[in-house]
Enzyme design. Sequence first.
Site, mmCIF file in Angstrom:
data_model
loop_
_atom_site.group_PDB
_atom_site.id
_atom_site.type_symbol
_atom_site.label_atom_id
_atom_site.label_comp_id
_atom_site.label_asym_id
_atom_site.label_seq_id
_atom_site.Cartn_x
_atom_site.Cartn_y
_atom_site.Cartn_z
ATOM 1 N NE ARG A 32 37.860 47.604 41.622
ATOM 2 C CZ ARG A 32 38.079 46.351 42.001
ATOM 3 N NH1 ARG A 32 38.630 46.097 43.152
ATOM 4 N NH2 ARG A 32 37.761 45.355 41.219
ATOM 5 N NE ARG A 36 34.307 45.291 42.770
ATOM 6 C CZ ARG A 36 34.932 45.254 43.952
ATOM 7 N NH1 ARG A 36 34.483 45.950 44.958
ATOM 8 N NH2 ARG A 36 35.988 44.499 44.104
ATOM 9 N NE ARG A 45 34.469 41.676 31.468
ATOM 10 C CZ ARG A 45 34.785 41.221 32.670
ATOM 11 N NH1 ARG A 45 34.932 42.038 33.670
ATOM 12 N NH2 ARG A 45 34.969 39.937 32.874
ATOM 13 C CG ASP A 81 43.029 44.120 38.190
ATOM 14 O OD1 ASP A 81 42.031 44.331 38.899
ATOM 15 O OD2 ASP A 81 44.018 43.483 38.596
ATOM 16 C CE1 TYR A 156 45.504 39.772 44.844
ATOM 17 C CE2 TYR A 156 46.470 41.950 44.702
ATOM 18 C CZ TYR A 156 45.413 41.143 45.010
ATOM 19 O OH TYR A 156 44.253 41.682 45.491
#
Length: 349
Positions: A32, A36, A45, A81, A156
């Site tokens: 990550r 992050r 972003r 992701d 998930y």
Amino acid sequence: MTPSSTKSPRDSALVRAARRQSVPHTPVWFMRQAGRSLPEYRKVREGVAMLDSCRRPELVAEITLQPVRRHGVDAAILFSDIVVPLAAVGVELDIVPGVGPVIAQPFRTHADLDRLPELTPEHVPYITEAVGMVLAELGATPLIGFAGAPFTLASYLVEGGPSKNHEHTKAMMHGDPELWQELCARLAQIAGAFLRVQAQAGASVVQLFDSWVGVLSRKDYETYVQPHSRAALSAVDDLDVPKIHFGTGTGELLAAMGAAGADVVGVDFRTSLTDARARLGDGYAVQGNLDPALLFAPWPALERAVRSIVTEGAQAPGHIFNLGHGVLPDTDPEVLTRVVDLVHEASAG
Ligand code: 1CP
């Protein structure tokens, strides 16, 4: 380092360590590391939803390269992701800020399998394009492609989002093993194909993240998960890319995860590299395993911990320095840079 050893990602310290070959220094990257803790990440972003950002090659390339430029890490990891390939085949989901992936309709029945078609490269043209853009700037630094492993993806889909106890997942695994196995077989195809797209586009290494698999016993892992992780990893068998396999809480599963077809086994901070090596034998390199929380400790304590991991790792047949799990969002980026320098200095020569 001689210039000839820096020419190609195949000769890089990271790829060599993954292959258990000699290295000029211990290679280091951080799970990550992209997207992050970096202010330059937050800036680019701004106003772009997470999943949208993963489908914009220029943005993906920029975010992927940011930690390489800033920290001098030994590898880039593609900004994406684990749920991107699921969205690509049509699963309705969102990545909710502060929560994580949320699935519109959780998977619970055989009929839900119809919502998981095979992934083909045509589903993810933006990945191939982004990898090309990243490679153009990376030079001899290798790019790591990644995918979520079948168990973590299934968790998930079945839970509908992040879960602490994975109760619906385990209920399906034991209550309807046939449905479970079919679900995971489809996820293995999707994960494998996603790894393959990245490797064919030029990623030099792949990592299969089974972040939550540590909630299983070894018996359940071997029965319900390992064959599917093996299938996902084997999708790149012919492409000559070393394979890293990582999960958290996996002290009891390390050997079984290695046997799923990994070259490098990721070790979280709960198991020492020395113990991991004893459980794995000489056939694997190890990756890890600084506790990401220690990045908040005063430098002398952090320095001790880093040096100790470098020393332990030097006993393994190959060692890639990393955290025991991902960078925490409030981490001071300057501390990460300092850790990279320390790993290089402590392991040189
Ligand atoms: O270095 C990088 O950050 C590269 C990009 C990357 C990677 C490798 C992202 C971007 N996600 C991942 C992998 C990922 N995603 C994993 C495996 C690694 C790990 O264990 O940390 C997992 C479990 C996920 C699922 C996920 N996506 C979560 C965790 C939720 C939970 O179950 O607790 C979260 C919060 C996300 C969202 C996400 N993914 C990536 C970013 C930058 C974000 C945050 C986006 C946002 O909030 O806008």
